[in-house]
Design a protein around this motif. Structure first.
Motif, PDB file in Angstrom:
ATOM      1  N   LEU A  53      26.421  15.518 -11.518  1.00  0.00           N
ATOM      2  CA  LEU A  53      25.868  15.525 -10.418  1.00  0.00           C
ATOM      3  C   LEU A  53      26.645  15.255  -9.448  1.00  0.00           C
ATOM      4  CD1 LEU A  53      24.021  14.557  -8.123  1.00  0.00           C
ATOM      5  CD2 LEU A  53      25.330  11.401  -8.977  1.00  0.00           C
ATOM      6  N   ALA A  54      27.015  16.475  -8.586  1.00  0.00           N
ATOM      7  CA  ALA A  54      27.645  17.041  -7.179  1.00  0.00           C
ATOM      8  C   ALA A  54      26.860  17.078  -6.069  1.00  0.00           C
ATOM      9  CB  ALA A  54      28.219  18.405  -7.822  1.00  0.00           C
ATOM     10  N   SER A  55      28.008  16.572  -4.736  1.00  0.00           N
ATOM     11  CA  SER A  55      27.072  16.764  -3.809  1.00  0.00           C
ATOM     12  C   SER A  55      26.680  17.838  -3.324  1.00  0.00           C
ATOM     13  CB  SER A  55      27.413  15.536  -2.574  1.00  0.00           C
ATOM     14  OG  SER A  55      28.766  16.444  -2.400  1.00  0.00           O
ATOM     15  N   GLN A  56      27.179  18.920  -4.151  1.00  0.00           N
ATOM     16  CA  GLN A  56      27.294  20.804  -3.440  1.00  0.00           C
ATOM     17  C   GLN A  56      26.472  21.149  -4.498  1.00  0.00           C
ATOM     18  OE1 GLN A  56      30.884  21.741  -1.382  1.00  0.00           O
ATOM     19  NE2 GLN A  56      30.905  19.830   0.318  1.00  0.00           N
ATOM     20  N   ASN A  57      27.640  22.649  -5.406  1.00  0.00           N
ATOM     21  CA  ASN A  57      27.023  22.714  -6.091  1.00  0.00           C
ATOM     22  C   ASN A  57      28.026  22.772  -7.959  1.00  0.00           C
ATOM     23  OD1 ASN A  57      26.364  25.380  -4.203  1.00  0.00           O
ATOM     24  ND2 ASN A  57      28.353  24.841  -3.713  1.00  0.00           N
ATOM     25  N   VAL A  58      26.992  23.167  -8.806  1.00  0.00           N
ATOM     26  CA  VAL A  58      27.749  22.759  -9.796  1.00  0.00           C
ATOM     27  C   VAL A  58      28.008  24.691 -10.343  1.00  0.00           C
ATOM     28  CG1 VAL A  58      27.178  21.843 -12.443  1.00  0.00           C
ATOM     29  CG2 VAL A  58      26.137  20.875  -9.402  1.00  0.00           C
ATOM     30  N   ALA A  59      28.761  24.856 -10.562  1.00  0.00           N
ATOM     31  CA  ALA A  59      28.639  25.746 -11.944  1.00  0.00           C
ATOM     32  C   ALA A  59      29.532  25.422 -12.970  1.00  0.00           C
ATOM     33  CB  ALA A  59      30.614  26.823 -11.580  1.00  0.00           C
ATOM     34  N   LEU A  60      28.873  25.985 -14.109  1.00  0.00           N
ATOM     35  CA  LEU A  60      28.508  25.332 -15.169  1.00  0.00           C
ATOM     36  C   LEU A  60      29.417  26.678 -16.109  1.00  0.00           C
ATOM     37  CD1 LEU A  60      24.938  24.250 -15.607  1.00  0.00           C
ATOM     38  CD2 LEU A  60      26.456  23.198 -16.199  1.00  0.00           C
ATOM     39  N   GLY A  61      30.396  25.854 -17.310  1.00  0.00           N
ATOM     40  CA  GLY A  61      30.341  26.936 -18.632  1.00  0.00           C
ATOM     41  C   GLY A  61      29.604  26.680 -19.547  1.00  0.00           C
ATOM     42  N   GLY A  62      29.819  24.814 -20.017  1.00  0.00           N
ATOM     43  CA  GLY A  62      29.152  25.016 -21.277  1.00  0.00           C
ATOM     44  C   GLY A  62      29.010  23.308 -21.412  1.00  0.00           C
ATOM     45  N   LEU A  63      27.399  22.489 -21.738  1.00  0.00           N
ATOM     46  CA  LEU A  63      26.841  21.390 -21.228  1.00  0.00           C
ATOM     47  C   LEU A  63      26.245  21.513 -23.253  1.00  0.00           C
ATOM     48  CD1 LEU A  63      26.058  20.533 -17.877  1.00  0.00           C
ATOM     49  CD2 LEU A  63      28.305  20.320 -18.754  1.00  0.00           C
ATOM     50  N   ASN A  64      26.931  20.677 -24.176  1.00  0.00           N
ATOM     51  CA  ASN A  64      26.064  20.441 -25.426  1.00  0.00           C
ATOM     52  C   ASN A  64      25.821  19.059 -25.951  1.00  0.00           C
ATOM     53  OD1 ASN A  64      25.156  20.756 -27.947  1.00  0.00           O
ATOM     54  ND2 ASN A  64      27.143  22.436 -28.608  1.00  0.00           N
ATOM     55  N   ALA A  65      24.759  18.384 -25.823  1.00  0.00           N
ATOM     56  CA  ALA A  65      24.098  17.684 -25.855  1.00  0.00           C
ATOM     57  C   ALA A  65      23.710  17.161 -26.882  1.00  0.00           C
ATOM     58  CB  ALA A  65      23.574  16.984 -24.824  1.00  0.00           C
ATOM     59  N   GLY A  66      23.639  18.175 -28.126  1.00  0.00           N
ATOM     60  CA  GLY A  66      23.367  18.098 -29.289  1.00  0.00           C
ATOM     61  C   GLY A  66      21.829  18.205 -29.096  1.00  0.00           C
ATOM     62  N   SER A  67      20.876  16.609 -29.906  1.00  0.00           N
ATOM     63  CA  SER A  67      19.942  16.664 -30.041  1.00  0.00           C
ATOM     64  C   SER A  67      19.642  15.005 -28.959  1.00  0.00           C
ATOM     65  CB  SER A  67      19.764  15.516 -31.724  1.00  0.00           C
ATOM     66  OG  SER A  67      20.518  14.188 -31.191  1.00  0.00           O
ATOM     67  N   GLY A  68      20.696  15.047 -27.915  1.00  0.00           N
ATOM     68  CA  GLY A  68      20.699  14.542 -26.212  1.00  0.00           C
ATOM     69  C   GLY A  68      19.921  15.308 -25.315  1.00  0.00           C
ATOM     70  N   ALA A  78      23.580  24.881  -5.182  1.00  0.00           N
ATOM     71  CA  ALA A  78      22.947  25.747  -6.337  1.00  0.00           C
ATOM     72  C   ALA A  78      23.691  26.011  -7.864  1.00  0.00           C
ATOM     73  CB  ALA A  78      23.104  26.636  -6.053  1.00  0.00           C
ATOM     74  N   ILE A  79      22.556  25.460  -8.944  1.00  0.00           N
ATOM     75  CA  ILE A  79      23.113  25.470 -10.524  1.00  0.00           C
ATOM     76  C   ILE A  79      23.750  26.686 -10.993  1.00  0.00           C
ATOM     77  CG2 ILE A  79      23.316  24.759 -12.590  1.00  0.00           C
ATOM     78  CD1 ILE A  79      21.256  22.631 -11.498  1.00  0.00           C
ATOM     79  N   THR A  80      24.144  27.387 -10.711  1.00  0.00           N
ATOM     80  CA  THR A  80      25.438  28.681 -11.581  1.00  0.00           C
ATOM     81  C   THR A  80      25.641  29.202 -12.986  1.00  0.00           C
ATOM     82  OG1 THR A  80      27.504  28.653 -10.622  1.00  0.00           O
ATOM     83  CG2 THR A  80      25.166  29.572  -9.098  1.00  0.00           C
ATOM     84  N   ASP A  81      26.044  30.233 -13.305  1.00  0.00           N
ATOM     85  CA  ASP A  81      26.478  29.910 -15.053  1.00  0.00           C
ATOM     86  C   ASP A  81      27.767  30.767 -14.079  1.00  0.00           C
ATOM     87  OD1 ASP A  81      27.474  30.996 -17.241  1.00  0.00           O
ATOM     88  OD2 ASP A  81      25.511  32.506 -17.271  1.00  0.00           O
ATOM     89  N   ASN A  82      28.591  29.901 -14.721  1.00  0.00           N
ATOM     90  CA  ASN A  82      30.315  30.334 -14.507  1.00  0.00           C
ATOM     91  C   ASN A  82      31.234  31.135 -15.491  1.00  0.00           C
ATOM     92  OD1 ASN A  82      32.416  30.711 -12.243  1.00  0.00           O
ATOM     93  ND2 ASN A  82      33.278  28.564 -12.828  1.00  0.00           N
ATOM     94  N   GLY A  83      30.467  31.083 -16.109  1.00  0.00           N
ATOM     95  CA  GLY A  83      30.733  32.277 -17.346  1.00  0.00           C
ATOM     96  C   GLY A  83      30.435  32.644 -18.480  1.00  0.00           C
ATOM     97  N   ASN A  84      30.853  32.781 -19.772  1.00  0.00           N
ATOM     98  CA  ASN A  84      29.951  33.843 -20.985  1.00  0.00           C
ATOM     99  C   ASN A  84      30.540  32.813 -22.545  1.00  0.00           C
ATOM    100  OD1 ASN A  84      27.272  35.230 -19.425  1.00  0.00           O
ATOM    101  ND2 ASN A  84      28.635  37.121 -19.212  1.00  0.00           N
ATOM    102  N   ALA A  85      31.729  32.388 -22.201  1.00  0.00           N
ATOM    103  CA  ALA A  85      32.563  32.126 -23.361  1.00  0.00           C
ATOM    104  C   ALA A  85      31.239  31.053 -23.575  1.00  0.00           C
ATOM    105  CB  ALA A  85      33.443  31.491 -22.833  1.00  0.00           C
ATOM    106  N   ASP A  86      29.828  30.276 -23.405  1.00  0.00           N
ATOM    107  CA  ASP A  86      29.355  29.052 -23.762  1.00  0.00           C
ATOM    108  C   ASP A  86      28.161  29.299 -23.343  1.00  0.00           C
ATOM    109  OD1 ASP A  86      31.776  27.458 -25.765  1.00  0.00           O
ATOM    110  OD2 ASP A  86      32.942  27.757 -24.014  1.00  0.00           O
ATOM    111  N   LYS A  87      26.922  28.773 -23.862  1.00  0.00           N
ATOM    112  CA  LYS A  87      25.391  28.537 -22.972  1.00  0.00           C
ATOM    113  C   LYS A  87      26.139  27.781 -22.221  1.00  0.00           C
ATOM    114  CE  LYS A  87      23.313  31.061 -26.395  1.00  0.00           C
ATOM    115  NZ  LYS A  87      22.513  32.479 -25.638  1.00  0.00           N
ATOM    116  N   ASP A  88      25.213  27.641 -21.150  1.00  0.00           N
ATOM    117  CA  ASP A  88      25.290  26.655 -19.988  1.00  0.00           C
ATOM    118  C   ASP A  88      24.906  25.385 -20.397  1.00  0.00           C
ATOM    119  OD1 ASP A  88      26.045  28.460 -18.095  1.00  0.00           O
ATOM    120  OD2 ASP A  88      24.255  29.755 -18.204  1.00  0.00           O
TER     121      ASP A  88
END
Length: 327
Positions: A53-68, A78-88
Motif C-alpha cells: 500500500l502506497a499513498s502514491q505509486n507502486v512499482a512492482l518487482g515480484g510478489l509471490n504469495a503462492g496459494s495466498g 499508478a501500479i506499474t511493472d518495474n522489470g522482467n526478472a520476475d512475474k509482477d
C-alpha cells in the motif's frame, strides 16, 4: 513469521532486499510516498497474503504469495511493472486499486493468478496473465501487522475491502489477456467515460483457449475487441455494449465457433450506437441479438453455419447486413 515494513515517506526495495516468509503475511506500506521495487526484488510467502500500500505509486518487482492472495494499492498514483526478472504477481487472487493506471499500454503487468479484480480512475488497466484467468469478485484481503512488541494483535490486522470487476471509472483503456489459457469474465469489465477494451485468450500449444463472457463488457465511448484462440461464448449476462459515434465491436473465434446464448427469457446481445459490428468464426456462429442501429453488421462462419440461437430478440438490427457461411 509475519513481516511488517512501514515508512513515513517512501519505501525502496533493492534486488538484494527480498522479503521472505513461510505461511505468514507480508505487510508493506509507504505512508506519504511511493513503493519502488527494483527489478529482481521479490516478496514471497508460501501461502500467506501480501499487501503493498502506497499513498502514491507502486512499482512492482515480484510478489509471490503462492496459494495466498495479493492486494496492491496506489492511492493517488499508478501500479506499474518495474522489470522482467520476475512475474509482477503470482497468487490465487489479485486485488489491484490505483488512481492513475494499472500497468501501461507499452508494459503490461505480467501475472500468474486465478482471479483478478482491478479498478482505476484513469489511464487504464493492462494485465497479461500466464494461463487461465477469471475477472471476478474478491472477498476482503487481510494481513497481520506486527506491533512494537513483536506480537500481531487482532486490532492491528490490515484489511483491504472486497472488490469486483475490472473497471475504469474515468477514461482509459482496458486490455486483459492470457498467454496460454481461457479468459472468463464473471464480473463486469467496464469503462465509465471513454476508452477501448480488448479481451484475448491466446495459446502456446493446442488451440483450445476460449473467451467466456458471463458478465457485461461495456465502454461509454470506445471500441471493443474480443479475440479467442478457439471459441467465444456469450452467456445471457455477457452483453457487449459500446457508446460513441462510430465505435465498433469486433468478435473473433480463431479456431472455433461463436455462441450467443438464448435462455428463452434472456439473450446475449452486442449493441453499438451506430458503429459497425463484426462476428468472425473459423467454425459456426450462433446469433443472439446484434444491434448496430444505423451501422453495418458482418457475420462470417468460415467453415460452418450461421444460425439463430433463439427467439427472445431479433437476430440482427442494422442498416445493412453481410452474411458469409462455409456450409
Amino acid at each position: 513469521g509475519h513481516l511488517s515494513l512501514r515508512a513515513a515517506a517512501g519505501f525502496s526495495q533493492t534486488a538484494a532486499g527480498d522479503l521472505l516468509t513461510g505461511n505468514a503475511t507480508i505487510d508493506v506500506e509507504a505512508q506519504a510516498g511511493s513503493i519502488t521495487m527494483a527489478d529482481g526484488a521479490v516478496a514471497t510467502t508460501t501461502g500467506g497474503n501480501i499487501r503493498y500500500l502506497a499513498s502514491q505509486n507502486v512499482a512492482l518487482g515480484g510478489l509471490n504469495a503462492g496459494s495466498g492472495n495479493v492486494s496492491v494499492t496506489a492511492t493517488t498514483g499508478a501500479i506499474t511493472d518495474n522489470g522482467n526478472a520476475d512475474k509482477d504477481i503470482q497468487a490465487n487472487q489479485a486485488r489491484l486499486w490505483a488512481a492513475t493506471g494499472i500497468g501501461a499500454n507499452t508494459n503490461h503487468l505480467d501475472t500468474a493468478v486465478a482471479t483478478l479484480a482491478a479498478r482505476t480512475v484513469s489511464t487504464g488497466i493492462y494485465v497479461t496473465d500466464d494461463d487461465a484467468l477469471t475477472i471476478g469478485s474478491l472477498a476482503a484481503i487481510s494481513v497481520n501487522r506486527v506491533d512494537v512488541d513483536g506480537t500481531v494483535p487482532g486490532a492491528l490486522v490490515q484489511t483491504d475491502g472486497a472488490l469486483a470487476e475490472a473497471r475504469v471509472t474515468g477514461s482509459g483503456s482496458v486490455v486483459l489477456g492470457t498467454l496460454n489459457g481461457t479468459l472468463t469474465v464473471s464480473q463486469a469489465v467496464a469503462i465509465d467515460v471513454a476508452g477501448n477494451i480488448r479481451l484475448t485468450a491466446q495459446t502456446t500449444g493446442a488451440s483450445d483457449k476460449d473467451v467466456v463472457l458471463n458478465a457485461p463488457v461495456s465502454t461509454a465511448s470506445g471500441n471493443l475487441s474480443v479475440i479467442a484462440n478457439r471459441s467465444v461464448t456469450q452467456g445471457v449476462l455477457g452483453d457487449l455494449t459500446v457508446g460513441g459515434a462510430g465505435m465498433t465491436i469486433d468478435v473473433q473465434a480463431q479456431n472455433g465457433s461463436i455462441t450467443m446464448t438464448d435462455s428463452g427469457t434472456d439473450i446475449a446481445l452486442a449493441v453499438t450506437a451506430g458503429g459497425n459490428l463484426r462476428y468472425l468464426a473459423a467454425g459456426s456462429v450462433a446469433v443472439g441479438g446484434l444491434n448496430a442501429g444505423a451501422g453495418l453488421v458482418s457475420i462470417i462462419a468460415t467453415s460452418g453455419s450461421i444460425t439463430d440461437s433463439g427467439d427472445f430478440a431479433l437476430d440482427v438490427q442494422a442498416a445493412k447486413l453481410r452474411l458469409v457461411a462455409g456450409i
